[in-house]
Design a protein around this motif. Structure first.
Motif, PDB file in Angstrom:
ATOM      1  N   LYS A  98      77.066  31.317 -29.299  1.00 42.72           N
ATOM      2  CA  LYS A  98      78.233  31.598 -28.453  1.00 42.72           C
ATOM      3  C   LYS A  98      78.628  30.383 -27.611  1.00 42.72           C
ATOM      4  O   LYS A  98      79.191  30.527 -26.525  1.00 42.72           O
ATOM      5  N   ARG A  99      78.327  29.174 -28.090  1.00 42.00           N
ATOM      6  CA  ARG A  99      78.483  27.988 -27.247  1.00 42.00           C
ATOM      7  C   ARG A  99      79.925  27.724 -26.795  1.00 42.00           C
ATOM      8  O   ARG A  99      80.140  27.088 -25.775  1.00 42.00           O
ATOM      9  N   PHE A 100      80.929  28.208 -27.549  1.00 41.11           N
ATOM     10  CA  PHE A 100      82.320  27.940 -27.157  1.00 41.11           C
ATOM     11  C   PHE A 100      82.847  28.980 -26.167  1.00 41.11           C
ATOM     12  O   PHE A 100      83.916  28.816 -25.594  1.00 41.11           O
ATOM     13  N   GLY A 101      82.101  30.054 -25.995  1.00 37.57           N
ATOM     14  CA  GLY A 101      82.413  31.060 -24.967  1.00 37.57           C
ATOM     15  C   GLY A 101      81.089  31.634 -24.521  1.00 37.57           C
ATOM     16  O   GLY A 101      80.738  32.760 -24.844  1.00 37.57           O
TER      17      GLY A 101
END
Length: 204
Positions: A98-101
């Protein structure tokens, strides 16, 4: 103010002789306003692995539910509990996914591995692990926790001494941070038992 500081938190894990302790404060706030004084940040995954989650309270609860679900799937498939190192890798993978959110959480993982060897680690919100042999901290009280733990920690402490050390470190640290406090929640885990204790804070 950072979103990680919105609810306030303090989590610390410490290693002893064939045992470990993990502790957190009990305050749930919205910035400087206290909402609850019995919020639970530490959760048992199984008898030998615990996780403490600092950060945004809603993400703490969501991430915990996902981790319990994934651990139960592992138990069904493998017919055994996860080792602490395996569980830390799972948490890291879920966070990085979930690194982009990201989940706005910073986990502290503590467990007993093979030969009752304690394992502790923490990571940031995208799953970058930081391993340690003595103690790890996270939350808004991190700076004062580092100082207190550096001053009080001794290697190879027995369970009772470990409880006293982590309790004093936590209580003295949250007194220096207005976003965390209201006592603490402490677990001390040995190969044979789990002791859970509630610490009273200055305001109780």
């Amino acid at each position: 103010m950072s979103i990680f500081e919105y609810n306030g938190s303090a989590v610390v894990a410490m290693v002893g002789k064939n045992c470990f302790a993990i502790a957190s404060d009990r305050r749930l706030g919205v910035q400087l306003q206290t909402i609850a004084t019995d919020f639970k940040r530490i959760s048992k995954i199984h008898d030998r692995v615990f996780i403490g989650l600092s950060g945004l309270a809603t993400d703490v609860q969501t991430l915990y539910q996902r981790l319990v679900f994934r651990h139960k799937l592992y138990q069904l498939r493998e017919e055994r509990d996860m080792k602490p190192e395996t569980f830390a890798s799972l948490v890291s993978a879920i966070l990085y996914e979930k690194r982009f959110g990201p989940y706005l959480c910073q986990p502290v993982i503590a467990g007993l591995g093979e030969d009752d060897k304690p394992f502790i680690c923490t990571m940031d919100s995208i799953g970058a692990k930081e391993l340690a042999k003595d103690f790890v901290v996270s939350g808004t009280a991190s700076e004062s926790l580092y100082g207190a733990c550096e001053a009080m920690y001794k290697p190879d402490m027995e369970a009772e001494e470990l409880f006293e050390t982590i309790s004093q470190a936590l209580l003295s640290s949250v007194d220096r941070d207005c976003l965390s406090g209201w006592g603490g929640h402490v677990y001390v885990v040995t190969p044979t038992e789990i002791k859970e204790r509630i610490l009273k804070g200055r305001m109780d």
